[in-house]
Write a protein that holds these residues in place. Structure first.
Motif, mmCIF file in Angstrom:
data_model
loop_
_atom_site.group_PDB
_atom_site.id
_atom_site.type_symbol
_atom_site.label_atom_id
_atom_site.label_comp_id
_atom_site.label_asym_id
_atom_site.label_seq_id
_atom_site.Cartn_x
_atom_site.Cartn_y
_atom_site.Cartn_z
ATOM 1 N N ASP A 75 0.848 -1.187 0.000
ATOM 2 C CA ASP A 75 0.000 0.000 0.000
ATOM 3 C C ASP A 75 0.886 1.240 0.000
ATOM 4 O O ASP A 75 1.409 1.654 1.051
ATOM 5 C CB ASP A 75 -0.897 0.008 1.237
ATOM 6 N N PRO A 76 1.144 1.850 -1.148
ATOM 7 C CA PRO A 76 0.619 1.453 -2.471
ATOM 8 C C PRO A 76 1.411 0.290 -3.072
ATOM 9 O O PRO A 76 2.514 -0.013 -2.608
ATOM 10 C CB PRO A 76 0.822 2.735 -3.295
ATOM 11 N N PRO A 77 0.858 -0.401 -4.110
ATOM 12 C CA PRO A 77 1.574 -1.520 -4.752
ATOM 13 C C PRO A 77 2.897 -1.051 -5.355
ATOM 14 O O PRO A 77 3.037 0.090 -5.792
ATOM 15 C CB PRO A 77 0.598 -1.978 -5.840
ATOM 16 N N ILE A 78 3.862 -1.977 -5.362
ATOM 17 C CA ILE A 78 5.184 -1.678 -5.916
ATOM 18 C C ILE A 78 5.393 -2.533 -7.159
ATOM 19 O O ILE A 78 5.130 -3.745 -7.143
ATOM 20 C CB ILE A 78 6.296 -1.970 -4.881
ATOM 21 N N VAL A 79 5.845 -1.941 -8.231
ATOM 22 C CA VAL A 79 6.094 -2.642 -9.488
ATOM 23 C C VAL A 79 7.539 -2.401 -9.910
ATOM 24 O O VAL A 79 7.963 -1.247 -10.060
ATOM 25 C CB VAL A 79 5.133 -2.191 -10.607
#
Length: 326
Positions: A86-90
């Motif tokens: 949270d938030p997503p990691i890419v």
């Protein structure tokens, strides 16, 4: 998409000795992806040259040859790793690479007519591969025996080892002048680069008076398949490992030529793929373990002018454990 060109020359020095020369080139491109997780685009090319000498004596024959080849691949690798947070990691990246494999091989075979009904095949090959991933230097022995028990019945025995050279197509396989059969058993199978295989086989063939032929053969291939195993974080060091795979095959056949223009055939083959370590290993086909029953049937018409036409139908029943590759 692949394209290939090959050219060969044969010269007979005498009625007993000959030399063969083969040149080969193959090129093309390939693309593979697992969605957005991983992608691999390649510009591929390979070439090889081979020289083989043959001698035919009264009670023996011999052959020897050398082969050299190179395989090139310009690669573009893309990958994307998603970490839920949270938030997503890419994480995503693109890697450019150019890899090359070199092969040098030499071989020698002799067929000895011990008696009019008994032929012994002895041979060996040497394979040296400086691969894109794996390197190997190996001497492979070859042993075969053909025994005509009666004028109509023949027993076949074989035991040999092979090393798989570089290649990137199972539809347009790189040709070779090295003998294909030892003891009437095939020694050329598609596989992974630097794969080591040992095959053992026994077969019995019989010719019937009324233009019919039947036989049965049983063989086993013990395969050492190389792969890279990723280590633990943070460096993820790669380690070369080999997985043992056992392939068992039982094949029966019945061929007939009822007339000079027709050839008919019926076969049955049982195939089993299994072995230790297969729970963590996946075949290129997606099979982890596999049992298959095949029932090929064919008919061919041959016209006296030389043209022919034929058809083959194959029934397949298989079961096994398969992995999802997507």
């Amino acid at each position: 998409q692949l394209a290939s060109v090959r050219a060969g020359v044969r010269h007979d020095f005498t009625a007993r000795s000959s030399v063969l020369v083969l040149g080969y080139y193959q090129g093309g491109d390939s693309d593979f992806d697992l969605g957005t997780t991983f992608g691999l685009a390649q510009d591929l090319s390979q070439y090889s040259g081979e020289l083989r000498y043959l001698y035919r004596g009264d009670r023996w024959s011999g052959t020897a040859g050398v082969r050299y080849g190179q395989r090139h691949a310009d690669q573009v690798q893309t990958f994307e790793v998603f970490i839920p947070d949270d938030p997503p990691i890419v994480f995503s990246d693109t890697i450019l690479a150019s890899v090359r494999s070199d092969l040098f091989a030499a071989y020698a075979y002799t067929d000895l007519n011990l008696t009019p009904d008994l032929t012994l095949t002895l041979g060996a090959s040497v394979d040296s591969i400086d691969g894109s991933v794996f390197d190997i230097d190996r001497v492979s022995p070859k042993l075969g025996l053909l025994w005509s028990i009666t004028p109509a019945t023949r027993l076949r025995l074989a035991a040999f080892q092979t090393v798989q050279g570089p290649g990137f197509s199972r539809q347009d396989i790189q040709p070779s002048l090295e003998p294909t059969f030892v003891g009437a058993f095939n020694q050329n199978f598609a596989g992974a680069e630097s794969e080591i295989a040992r095959r053992y086989g026994i077969g019995l063939d019989h010719r019937f008076p009324d233009r019919a032929y039947a036989g049965i053969e049983v063989s086993r291939r013990d395969v050492e398949f190389p792969f890279l195993e990723s280590g633990v974080p943070p460096d993820f060091a790669l380690t070369e490992r080999r997985v043992d795979r056992d392939e068992t095959s039982v094949r029966t056949y019945l061929y007939a030529t009822p007339t000079d223009r027709w050839a008919l055939g019926l076969q049955y083959e049982y195939f089993k793929l299994a072995g230790p370590g297969l729970d963590s290993y996946v075949e290129p086909s997606g099979a982890i373990t596999l049992e298959a029953n095949l029932f090929p049937v064919f008919a061919r018409y041959i016209h006296p002018s030389g043209w022919s036409v034929g058809a083959t139908a194959t029934g397949v029943h298989e079961r096994g454990q398969f992995a999802r590759l997507d």
